[in-house]
Design an enzyme around this catalytic site. Sequence first.
Site, mmCIF file in Angstrom:
data_model
loop_
_atom_site.group_PDB
_atom_site.id
_atom_site.type_symbol
_atom_site.label_atom_id
_atom_site.label_comp_id
_atom_site.label_asym_id
_atom_site.label_seq_id
_atom_site.Cartn_x
_atom_site.Cartn_y
_atom_site.Cartn_z
ATOM 1 N N ALA A 12 13.117 -4.882 1.905
ATOM 2 C CA ALA A 12 13.622 -3.643 2.510
ATOM 3 C C ALA A 12 12.700 -3.073 3.586
ATOM 4 O O ALA A 12 13.168 -2.728 4.691
ATOM 5 C CB ALA A 12 13.848 -2.604 1.418
ATOM 6 N N GLU A 34 8.433 -14.324 5.692
ATOM 7 C CA GLU A 34 8.572 -14.071 4.254
ATOM 8 C C GLU A 34 8.016 -15.269 3.507
ATOM 9 O O GLU A 34 8.429 -16.403 3.737
ATOM 10 C CB GLU A 34 10.048 -13.826 3.893
ATOM 11 C CG GLU A 34 10.358 -13.810 2.405
ATOM 12 C CD GLU A 34 9.500 -12.827 1.578
ATOM 13 O OE1 GLU A 34 9.459 -11.628 1.912
ATOM 14 O OE2 GLU A 34 8.868 -13.278 0.590
ATOM 15 N N SER A 40 15.737 -9.456 1.957
ATOM 16 C CA SER A 40 16.589 -8.283 1.796
ATOM 17 C C SER A 40 17.364 -8.275 0.481
ATOM 18 O O SER A 40 18.575 -8.428 0.449
ATOM 19 C CB SER A 40 17.574 -8.255 2.971
ATOM 20 O OG SER A 40 17.929 -6.938 3.251
ATOM 21 N N CYS A 44 15.804 -3.621 -7.541
ATOM 22 C CA CYS A 44 16.288 -2.615 -8.494
ATOM 23 C C CYS A 44 17.318 -3.211 -9.446
ATOM 24 O O CYS A 44 17.532 -2.699 -10.545
ATOM 25 C CB CYS A 44 16.929 -1.435 -7.748
ATOM 26 S SG CYS A 44 15.969 -0.912 -6.324
ATOM 27 N N ASN A 302 13.479 2.548 2.403
ATOM 28 C CA ASN A 302 14.523 2.444 3.427
ATOM 29 C C ASN A 302 14.417 3.545 4.463
ATOM 30 O O ASN A 302 14.647 3.315 5.654
ATOM 31 C CB ASN A 302 15.907 2.441 2.763
ATOM 32 C CG ASN A 302 16.250 1.056 2.248
ATOM 33 O OD1 ASN A 302 16.581 0.168 3.019
ATOM 34 N ND2 ASN A 302 16.110 0.855 0.952
ATOM 35 N N ARG A 439 18.975 29.915 -14.327
ATOM 36 C CA ARG A 439 19.030 31.293 -14.867
ATOM 37 C C ARG A 439 17.886 31.529 -15.845
ATOM 38 O O ARG A 439 17.223 32.560 -15.815
ATOM 39 C CB ARG A 439 20.374 31.518 -15.560
ATOM 40 C CG ARG A 439 21.521 31.617 -14.575
ATOM 41 C CD ARG A 439 22.852 31.597 -15.256
ATOM 42 N NE ARG A 439 23.024 32.695 -16.201
ATOM 43 C CZ ARG A 439 24.157 32.919 -16.867
ATOM 44 N NH1 ARG A 439 25.207 32.139 -16.672
ATOM 45 N NH2 ARG A 439 24.247 33.925 -17.701
HETATM 46 C C1 LIG Z 1 12.564 -4.135 -11.489
HETATM 47 C C2 LIG Z 1 12.572 -3.108 -10.393
HETATM 48 C C3 LIG Z 1 13.495 -2.076 -10.429
HETATM 49 C C4 LIG Z 1 13.503 -1.120 -9.403
HETATM 50 N N1 LIG Z 1 14.444 -0.107 -9.451
HETATM 51 C C5 LIG Z 1 14.473 0.804 -8.459
HETATM 52 C C6 LIG Z 1 15.464 1.834 -8.460
HETATM 53 O O1 LIG Z 1 16.328 1.882 -9.357
HETATM 54 N N2 LIG Z 1 15.451 2.740 -7.446
HETATM 55 C C7 LIG Z 1 14.523 2.684 -6.431
HETATM 56 O O2 LIG Z 1 14.560 3.533 -5.530
HETATM 57 N N3 LIG Z 1 13.572 1.714 -6.391
HETATM 58 C C8 LIG Z 1 13.534 0.782 -7.383
HETATM 59 N N4 LIG Z 1 12.596 -0.231 -7.339
HETATM 60 C C9 LIG Z 1 11.592 -0.233 -6.258
HETATM 61 C C10 LIG Z 1 12.092 -0.965 -5.023
HETATM 62 O O3 LIG Z 1 12.609 -2.209 -5.367
HETATM 63 C C11 LIG Z 1 10.935 -1.094 -4.059
HETATM 64 O O4 LIG Z 1 10.506 0.205 -3.705
HETATM 65 C C12 LIG Z 1 11.299 -1.860 -2.799
HETATM 66 O O5 LIG Z 1 11.699 -3.160 -3.110
HETATM 67 C C13 LIG Z 1 10.099 -1.910 -1.850
HETATM 68 O O6 LIG Z 1 10.436 -2.693 -0.749
HETATM 69 P P1 LIG Z 1 9.283 -3.326 0.151
HETATM 70 O O7 LIG Z 1 9.982 -4.112 1.198
HETATM 71 O O8 LIG Z 1 8.315 -2.304 0.525
HETATM 72 O O9 LIG Z 1 8.487 -4.307 -0.839
HETATM 73 P P2 LIG Z 1 8.955 -5.567 -1.677
HETATM 74 O O10 LIG Z 1 10.331 -5.407 -2.196
HETATM 75 O O11 LIG Z 1 7.859 -5.823 -2.653
HETATM 76 O O12 LIG Z 1 8.983 -6.748 -0.606
HETATM 77 C C14 LIG Z 1 7.825 -7.190 0.036
HETATM 78 C C15 LIG Z 1 8.075 -8.603 0.509
HETATM 79 O O13 LIG Z 1 6.981 -9.004 1.305
HETATM 80 C C16 LIG Z 1 6.656 -10.342 1.008
HETATM 81 N N5 LIG Z 1 5.246 -10.527 1.374
HETATM 82 C C17 LIG Z 1 4.177 -9.859 0.883
HETATM 83 N N6 LIG Z 1 3.041 -10.260 1.482
HETATM 84 C C18 LIG Z 1 3.403 -11.209 2.388
HETATM 85 C C19 LIG Z 1 2.677 -12.001 3.321
HETATM 86 N N7 LIG Z 1 1.346 -11.903 3.430
HETATM 87 N N8 LIG Z 1 3.368 -12.854 4.106
HETATM 88 C C20 LIG Z 1 4.721 -12.984 3.995
HETATM 89 N N9 LIG Z 1 5.458 -12.268 3.121
HETATM 90 C C21 LIG Z 1 4.805 -11.375 2.332
HETATM 91 C C22 LIG Z 1 6.948 -10.480 -0.480
HETATM 92 O O14 LIG Z 1 7.188 -11.811 -0.843
HETATM 93 C C23 LIG Z 1 8.195 -9.592 -0.637
HETATM 94 O O15 LIG Z 1 9.390 -10.327 -0.516
HETATM 95 C C24 LIG Z 1 12.569 -1.213 -8.343
HETATM 96 C C25 LIG Z 1 11.634 -2.259 -8.314
HETATM 97 C C26 LIG Z 1 11.642 -3.208 -9.313
HETATM 98 C C27 LIG Z 1 10.641 -4.322 -9.265
#
Ligand SMILES: Cc1cc2nc3c(=O)[nH]c(=O)nc-3n(C[C@H](O)[C@H](O)[C@H](O)COP(=O)(O)OP(=O)(O)OC[C@H]3O[C@@H](n4cnc5c(N)ncnc54)[C@H](O)[C@@H]3O)c2cc1C
Length: 449
Positions: A12, A34, A40, A44, A302, A439
């Site tokens: 995301a 990636e 993407s 959650c 997001n 309230r």
């Molecule tokens: C089980 C679970 C349930 C969740 N439920 C909720 C919910 O209900 N509501 C909510 O708001 N949030 C929820 N979240 C949190 C939400 O999923 C995260 O906040 C969100 O995914 C963060 O997105 P991001 O892109 O910052 O990081 P990530 O989703 O961690 O993605 C980071 C990506 O970067 C890649 N990456 C990292 N380092 C490197 C590198 N050096 N080179 C290349 N690629 C790299 C990783 O492989 C990964 O695919 C949940 C999370 C989990 C794990």
Amino acid sequence: MARRLVVIGGDAGGMAAATQARRRDDDLEIVALERGNWTSYSACGIPYVVGGAVADLDQLVVRTPDEFRQRSRIDVRMHHEAMAIDLVAGKVEVRDHVHERTIRLPFDDLVLGTGARPLRPDLPGIDLPFVHGVQTLDDAADLLAHADKIRCREVVIVGSGYIGLEMAEAFVARGARVTLVEGANQVMRSLDRDMAGLVQAALERFGVDVRLDSPAKAFEDGTVVTEEGQFAADLVVLGLGVVPNSELAADAGIELGVRNSIRVDRRQQTSAAGVWAAGDSCESYHLVSRRPVHIALGTVTNRQARVAGINIGGGYATFPGVVGTAVTKICNTEVGRTGLSEQEADEAGLATVSAKIDSTTRAGYFPGNKPITVKLVAERVTGRLLGAQIVGEEGAAKRIDIAAVAITAGMTVHELIDVDLSYAPPFSPVWDPVATAARQAARAVDEAR
Ligand SMILES: Cc1cc2nc3c(=O)[nH]c(=O)nc-3n(C[C@H](O)[C@H](O)[C@H](O)COP(=O)(O)OP(=O)(O)OC[C@H]3O[C@@H](n4cnc5c(N)ncnc54)[C@H](O)[C@@H]3O)c2cc1C
């Protein structure tokens, strides 16, 4: 020559920034790196695949690499891992795991969407293969393959953050016996203890064996060792929170902030010009405590990514901050929280009063009405709403959004009473439970003056 945006991280934080930048700048060359197998995706949804409500992990993918390539002209490179950033040369060192080679990729703008990883305290046996953390779809694929292979019967969840609790429910749904070991004297420390007690009761009703004051001390094959004793486990899931993946940034000399998350300004720019960050890797500003915080949520990710993408694409946008709103469903019980808990308000130096009420999600006489408990925390002298927590059954949790809006708008609990909320018997009592709590909180403020 076209400007080049390089994005590190294909979920995301990275991809929402990339698509937003593309919308504003058709000429931009965009390369997304990636290291894993998916782009993407909705992490959650992982607990719902584990629990069987959603068929498989592929259902959680919002956009595949090919869709990004075709619809947004983003050069997505899978199994490519960023290893280092050279700010002076404007290059990322990338390990291409497909061809087993290393390349140096120049950039004009760079987005750090590296996310976070599950916290793994330095305990004996923590790296044994039966101890799983869950953050990415790759983690989830490993966990599911392992659970299927060993037909796991005994699962121990270590820590009671919301991810751990959602996974506890999921493994009960898969037919496993689940024990939760928690070092603190309550589950879910994002709630006050009285509200957390309701969540604990829901876990226990569902069949989860909850052990408080039981920090894990060691992992041995087939056992989790705590001070209280040993618990059999053919699989362990860590639910101790997350650590931002900020090492790449730090090694490049980019400033870190709270809990080692990447420091960003209001436009999501890091301390290095042209380097942006969004999502679990970076910090946010808390609008109530007025302090930097690290809140790892998809909602925040997001919105931050949208802001970064607009700025990269030549527009101007700022991210005002967060109030810490979250909802979850744990063992058929809905939980919502926003703003500050009593303890967090105390830590922020704010004097509070609080009010807690029990009500129903629909009119009391209407079929299907369910219990709901609402707690509001208000500033003692001003009556400003500082926080809200809700625990209840179906129809309870999303009411937290009323409080999130009120907190963001800086409303007092007295003002919240008079908000023109909707009503019909299938949806709420004539006084919505949040208004009833307002309230009671207003009375508490008046008495404290
Ligand atoms: C089980 C679970 C349930 C969740 N439920 C909720 C919910 O209900 N509501 C909510 O708001 N949030 C929820 N979240 C949190 C939400 O999923 C995260 O906040 C969100 O995914 C963060 O997105 P991001 O892109 O910052 O990081 P990530 O989703 O961690 O993605 C980071 C990506 O970067 C890649 N990456 C990292 N380092 C490197 C590198 N050096 N080179 C290349 N690629 C790299 C990783 O492989 C990964 O695919 C949940 C999370 C989990 C794990």
